[in-house]
Write an enzyme that holds these catalytic residues in place. Structure first.
Site, mmCIF file in Angstrom:
data_model
loop_
_atom_site.group_PDB
_atom_site.id
_atom_site.type_symbol
_atom_site.label_atom_id
_atom_site.label_comp_id
_atom_site.label_asym_id
_atom_site.label_seq_id
_atom_site.Cartn_x
_atom_site.Cartn_y
_atom_site.Cartn_z
ATOM 1 N N SER A 27 -22.843 -15.162 -9.330
ATOM 2 C CA SER A 27 -22.817 -14.230 -10.456
ATOM 3 C C SER A 27 -22.797 -14.949 -11.810
ATOM 4 C CB SER A 27 -21.610 -13.293 -10.329
ATOM 5 O OG SER A 27 -20.428 -14.034 -10.168
ATOM 6 N N THR A 28 -22.388 -16.195 -11.867
ATOM 7 C CA THR A 28 -22.420 -16.940 -13.142
ATOM 8 C C THR A 28 -23.831 -17.471 -13.395
ATOM 9 O OG1 THR A 28 -20.191 -17.645 -12.529
ATOM 10 C CG2 THR A 28 -21.132 -18.629 -14.523
ATOM 11 N N GLY A 81 -22.863 -22.582 -9.984
ATOM 12 C CA GLY A 81 -21.464 -22.146 -10.052
ATOM 13 C C GLY A 81 -20.609 -22.889 -9.041
ATOM 14 N N ALA A 82 -19.332 -22.519 -8.973
ATOM 15 C CA ALA A 82 -18.421 -23.103 -7.977
ATOM 16 C C ALA A 82 -17.273 -22.136 -7.732
ATOM 17 C CB ALA A 82 -17.888 -24.449 -8.455
ATOM 18 N N LYS A 93 -17.787 -25.037 -2.928
ATOM 19 C CA LYS A 93 -18.856 -24.068 -3.137
ATOM 20 C C LYS A 93 -19.164 -23.361 -1.810
ATOM 21 C CE LYS A 93 -22.519 -25.034 -5.440
ATOM 22 N NZ LYS A 93 -22.446 -23.640 -5.923
ATOM 23 N N GLY A 94 -19.969 -22.308 -1.902
ATOM 24 C CA GLY A 94 -20.386 -21.636 -0.673
ATOM 25 C C GLY A 94 -19.838 -20.231 -0.539
ATOM 26 N N GLU A 102 -27.860 -25.390 -1.979
ATOM 27 C CA GLU A 102 -27.267 -25.786 -3.264
ATOM 28 C C GLU A 102 -26.967 -27.282 -3.264
ATOM 29 O OE1 GLU A 102 -24.902 -21.820 -4.776
ATOM 30 O OE2 GLU A 102 -23.940 -23.017 -3.252
HETATM 31 C C1 5RP Z 1 -22.717 -19.696 -3.694
HETATM 32 C C2 5RP Z 1 -21.833 -20.506 -4.560
HETATM 33 C C3 5RP Z 1 -21.504 -19.944 -5.896
HETATM 34 O O1 5RP Z 1 -21.988 -20.822 -6.870
HETATM 35 C C4 5RP Z 1 -20.020 -19.787 -6.009
HETATM 36 O O2 5RP Z 1 -19.578 -18.912 -4.960
HETATM 37 C C5 5RP Z 1 -19.589 -19.209 -7.357
HETATM 38 O O3 5RP Z 1 -20.090 -17.931 -7.507
HETATM 39 P P1 5RP Z 1 -19.777 -17.018 -8.771
HETATM 40 O O4 5RP Z 1 -20.421 -17.646 -9.962
HETATM 41 O O5 5RP Z 1 -20.349 -15.679 -8.380
HETATM 42 O O6 5RP Z 1 -18.272 -16.935 -8.928
HETATM 43 O O7 5RP Z 1 -21.383 -21.573 -4.222
HETATM 44 O O8 5RP Z 1 -22.865 -20.261 -2.420
#
Ligand code: 5RP
Length: 228
Positions: A27-28, A81-82, A93-94, A102
């Site tokens: 989402s970021t 993102g992370a 991540k994940g 990624e």
């Molecule tokens: C997807 C990821 C995303 O980058 C991680 O979950 C962060 O997501 P968001 O920006 O929605 O908080 O690793 O596999």
């Protein structure tokens, strides 16, 4: 959501004309990809994107970012993102089950920028379970190995889909909770040694910069203000 938006938008300023850009998932990075598409249109930039998931592929298409592959191009900059970031720029991540692609894209980039809101910053990794992409037939044996390493595995289940989450690569995801992760680089390697593991979500020693959305503006990890 506002913090994610200003963080994703701030990262777009780091992209230069002519860059090949790794497009993260989540989402970021949604905001990063959207804004990058706008910038390409407005400034007539010559940019190619390499997606890390079907999610970022579809969004890049919608946003008008021309797509290429790792077979054809090296990556100048990746933005992703992370779920957790520690003070040494180690990541988990994940959360979106996209960590295998990624990791391939982020590790291949000359410059890897992480975009998070301040809730993701931790002293030590491990509150968030480590996602592990696993070949379905190896789910039980990998779970047993992981328990021997002190982890508690949980098969990630689908929402509005019966049964387990299936990754973009056709595999399962085990979310593994560890009591504490004292040596992320060591654990990253140990988990990948288990037969049947495709990739785990620890990213140690690869991020070049972390951009953090806070209520006082967008900062880097050393608290230097980047944008308001
Ligand atoms: C997807 C990821 C995303 O980058 C991680 O979950 C962060 O997501 P968001 O920006 O929605 O908080 O690793 O596999």
């Amino acid at each position: 959501m506002e913090l994610k938006k200003m963080t994703g938008y701030a990262a777009v300023e780091l992209v230069e004309d002519g860059n090949v850009v790794g497009l993260g998932t989540g989402s970021t990075t949604y905001y990063f990809i959207e804004k990058l598409g706008n910038r390409i249109k407005e400034e007539k930039m010559d940019i190619l994107g390499i997606p890390t998931s079907y999610q970022s592929f579809l969004l890049a298409n919608e946003s008008g970012i021309p797509i290429t592959t790792l077979e054809e191009h090296d990556i100048d900059i990746a933005v992703d993102g992370a779920d957790e970031v520690d003070g040494n720029l180690n990541l988990i991540k994940g959360g979106g089950a996209a960590h295998t692609m990624e990791k391939i894209v982020d590790y291949a980039a000359d410059r890897f920028i992480v975009v998070v809101d301040e809730s993701k910053i931790v002293d030590k990794l491990g509150k968030f379970p480590v996602p592990m992409e696993v070949i379905p037939q190896a789910c039980r044996t990998v779970s047993n190995h992981v328990k021997q390493l002190g982890g508690i595995p949980n098969l990630r289940m689908g929402k509005r889909k019966g049964g387990p989450v299936i990754t973009d690569n056709g595999n399962f995801v085990l979310d593994v909770k560890f009591e504490s992760i004292d040596a992320p680089a060591y654990l990253e390697k140990e988990l990948n040694f288990i037969p049947g593991v495709v990739e785990n979500g620890i990213f140690s020693g690869v991020a070049d910069e972390v951009i953090v959305g806070t209520s006082n503006g967008v900062k880097n990890l050393k608290n230097k203000l980047i944008a308001i």
